[in-house]
Design an enzyme around this catalytic site. Structure first.
Site, PDB file in Angstrom:
ATOM      1  N   ASP A 168       4.195 -12.351  13.104  1.00 29.37           N
ATOM      2  CA  ASP A 168       4.261 -11.930  14.267  1.00 29.37           C
ATOM      3  C   ASP A 168       4.458 -12.928  15.565  1.00 29.37           C
ATOM      4  O   ASP A 168       3.942 -13.918  15.703  1.00 29.37           O
ATOM      5  CB  ASP A 168       2.817 -11.285  14.577  1.00 29.37           C
ATOM      6  CG  ASP A 168       2.837 -10.193  15.954  1.00 29.37           C
ATOM      7  OD1 ASP A 168       3.906 -10.461  16.845  1.00 29.37           O
ATOM      8  OD2 ASP A 168       1.932  -9.599  16.262  1.00 29.37           O
ATOM      9  N   ASP A 213       8.148  -8.927  21.679  1.00 27.39           N
ATOM     10  CA  ASP A 213       7.296  -9.428  20.596  1.00 27.39           C
ATOM     11  C   ASP A 213       7.414  -8.488  19.294  1.00 27.39           C
ATOM     12  O   ASP A 213       7.826  -7.266  19.472  1.00 27.39           O
ATOM     13  CB  ASP A 213       5.900  -8.637  21.298  1.00 27.39           C
ATOM     14  CG  ASP A 213       4.494  -8.851  20.501  1.00 27.39           C
ATOM     15  OD1 ASP A 213       4.859  -9.529  19.441  1.00 27.39           O
ATOM     16  OD2 ASP A 213       3.611  -8.440  21.031  1.00 27.39           O
ATOM     17  N   HIS A 273       1.291  -2.326  23.020  1.00 27.43           N
ATOM     18  CA  HIS A 273       0.679  -2.886  24.474  1.00 27.43           C
ATOM     19  C   HIS A 273       1.899  -3.027  25.145  1.00 27.43           C
ATOM     20  O   HIS A 273       3.039  -3.324  24.793  1.00 27.43           O
ATOM     21  CB  HIS A 273       0.197  -4.270  24.319  1.00 27.43           C
ATOM     22  CG  HIS A 273       0.721  -5.094  23.498  1.00 27.43           C
ATOM     23  ND1 HIS A 273       1.586  -6.161  24.140  1.00 27.43           N
ATOM     24  CD2 HIS A 273       0.834  -5.428  22.176  1.00 27.43           C
ATOM     25  CE1 HIS A 273       2.012  -6.826  23.071  1.00 27.43           C
ATOM     26  NE2 HIS A 273       1.641  -6.267  21.885  1.00 27.43           N
ATOM     27  N   HIS A 318      -0.171  -8.593  27.430  1.00 28.31           N
ATOM     28  CA  HIS A 318      -1.129  -7.255  27.280  1.00 28.31           C
ATOM     29  C   HIS A 318      -1.278  -6.534  28.472  1.00 28.31           C
ATOM     30  O   HIS A 318      -2.320  -6.720  29.312  1.00 28.31           O
ATOM     31  CB  HIS A 318      -2.327  -7.427  26.715  1.00 28.31           C
ATOM     32  CG  HIS A 318      -2.357  -7.844  25.246  1.00 28.31           C
ATOM     33  ND1 HIS A 318      -2.608  -9.232  24.827  1.00 28.31           N
ATOM     34  CD2 HIS A 318      -2.014  -7.177  24.188  1.00 28.31           C
ATOM     35  CE1 HIS A 318      -2.463  -9.169  23.417  1.00 28.31           C
ATOM     36  NE2 HIS A 318      -1.927  -8.096  23.060  1.00 28.31           N
ATOM     37  N   GLU A 360       3.044  -1.605  17.532  1.00 25.69           N
ATOM     38  CA  GLU A 360       2.780  -2.236  16.239  1.00 25.69           C
ATOM     39  C   GLU A 360       1.832  -1.503  15.416  1.00 25.69           C
ATOM     40  O   GLU A 360       0.553  -2.021  15.605  1.00 25.69           O
ATOM     41  CB  GLU A 360       2.160  -3.586  16.720  1.00 25.69           C
ATOM     42  CG  GLU A 360       1.277  -3.932  17.876  1.00 25.69           C
ATOM     43  CD  GLU A 360       0.780  -5.253  18.005  1.00 25.69           C
ATOM     44  OE1 GLU A 360       1.137  -6.008  17.008  1.00 25.69           O
ATOM     45  OE2 GLU A 360       0.656  -5.696  19.135  1.00 25.69           O
ATOM     46  N   GLU A 379       6.399  -4.560  13.945  1.00 24.71           N
ATOM     47  CA  GLU A 379       6.798  -4.305  15.364  1.00 24.71           C
ATOM     48  C   GLU A 379       7.683  -4.524  16.059  1.00 24.71           C
ATOM     49  O   GLU A 379       8.619  -5.306  15.559  1.00 24.71           O
ATOM     50  CB  GLU A 379       5.409  -5.439  15.953  1.00 24.71           C
ATOM     51  CG  GLU A 379       5.350  -5.411  17.569  1.00 24.71           C
ATOM     52  CD  GLU A 379       4.283  -6.436  18.044  1.00 24.71           C
ATOM     53  OE1 GLU A 379       4.019  -7.394  17.204  1.00 24.71           O
ATOM     54  OE2 GLU A 379       3.846  -6.290  18.992  1.00 24.71           O
TER      55      GLU A 379
HETATM   56 CO    CO Z   1       2.112  -7.239  19.986  1.00 17.74          CO
END
Ligand code: CO
Length: 291
Positions: A85, A96, A155, A163, A188, A276
């Protein structure tokens, strides 16, 4: 969204996507966990971008928030299910993205989170609710015989912030936030052979500064100095040079200047996969920056 902001999101996404792919190739049976983490983090710096958070590499029942410690002696083993990740930022604008590297024989588990992600992305458009996205994810994972991890979510993203609202559930829900053009968020899904709930392990490698407060302890002050350029983005204890690190970090956690992100795991012996992407909601659908 201004063009120059959009361009930075797209640039971050392009770098993240390339490094996710190249980095996944480094994860092989027998490879050193620490060397792989160092190599991939170095790729981000070499690309002229920054890490939005320490590279997360989480094994088997560990779903998220593990990264290498300074003297980490772990080696990737046959059978490991490895979640990679990666968070990249360009001038604070974040991409992300995550994928699962299967060192065992779990193609259906890997497919479950990947198909959940693809299905949710195909539905993204203004007016759609986050509950609809969660329901699509749940369906793809459940139909393959696994459980979505209920207490991990996608998020929203904002400059230097990983976040923000909205949260994107990985489970069936009615309603919830309504998507709007210009929103930036990560979806994700996590698919698990376990109970579909994660809890905190003792191991903590990742922290984040929450507040700017005066502290007296010299080692704690030195750590704050070291992490100042993170602008509130998470950091790894492996990145710090402070000699009295345990004392400094525990003091800062206790005084609520920083928070800890312990490793999050499903039950022992279970396996978790993750996929993700980051996307920007457009007038008709979305632009996946990390595709
Ligand atoms: Co993330």
């Amino acid at each position: 969204m201004k063009d120059e902001v959009m361009d930075k999101y797209i640039e971050a996404g392009k770098i993240a996507s390339e490094i996710r792919r190249k980095g996944a190739g480094e994860i092989k049976v027998g490879a050193s966990y620490l060397a792989v983490v160092d190599t991939i983090e170095e790729m981000v710096r070499d690309a002229g971008a920054g890490l939005a958070f320490p590279l997360n590499v989480s094994l088997n029942e560990d779903a998220a928030h593990d990264t290498a410690s300074a003297g980490d002696e772990r080696v990737f083993a046959q059978g490991d299910v490895v979640k990679l990740d990666l968070g990249v930022h360009v001038d604070g604008y974040i991409a992300d993205t995550a994928m699962t590297v299967d060192l065992g024989d779990h193609p259906l588990l890997v497919e479950a989170s990947a198909r959940g992600l693809a299905s949710a992305i195909s539905m993204v458009a203004p007016g759609v609710t986050v509950g609809e996205l969660g329901s699509a994810i749940h369906e793809e994972i459940e139909s393959r015989g696994f459980r979505p991890v209920a207490n991990l979510t996608g998020h929203g993203l904002d400059r230097y912030r990983i976040h923000t609202p909205p949260n994107i559930p990985n489970i069936r829900l009615n309603g919830g936030a309504v998507l709007e053009e210009g929103m930036v968020f990560a979806i994700e899904p996590f698919a698990s052979t376990g109970i579909g709930q994660v809890s905190e392990k003792h191991r903590t490698e990742i922290y984040q500064q929450l507040a700017v407060k005066p502290v007296r302890l010299p080692s704690a002050r030195r750590v704050l100095e070291e992490i100042r350029q993170r602008q509130g983005m998470p950091f790894s204890r492996r990145w710090l040079n402070e000699g009295k690190l345990d004392l400094a970090l525990s003091t800062l956690v206790r005084s609520q200047v920083i928070r800890a992100y312990p490793v999050l795991s499903d039950v022992p012996g279970s396996l978790v996969s993750q996929a993700e992407h980051t996307l920007i909601v457009t007038s008709e659908g979305c632009l996946v920056t990390t595709a």
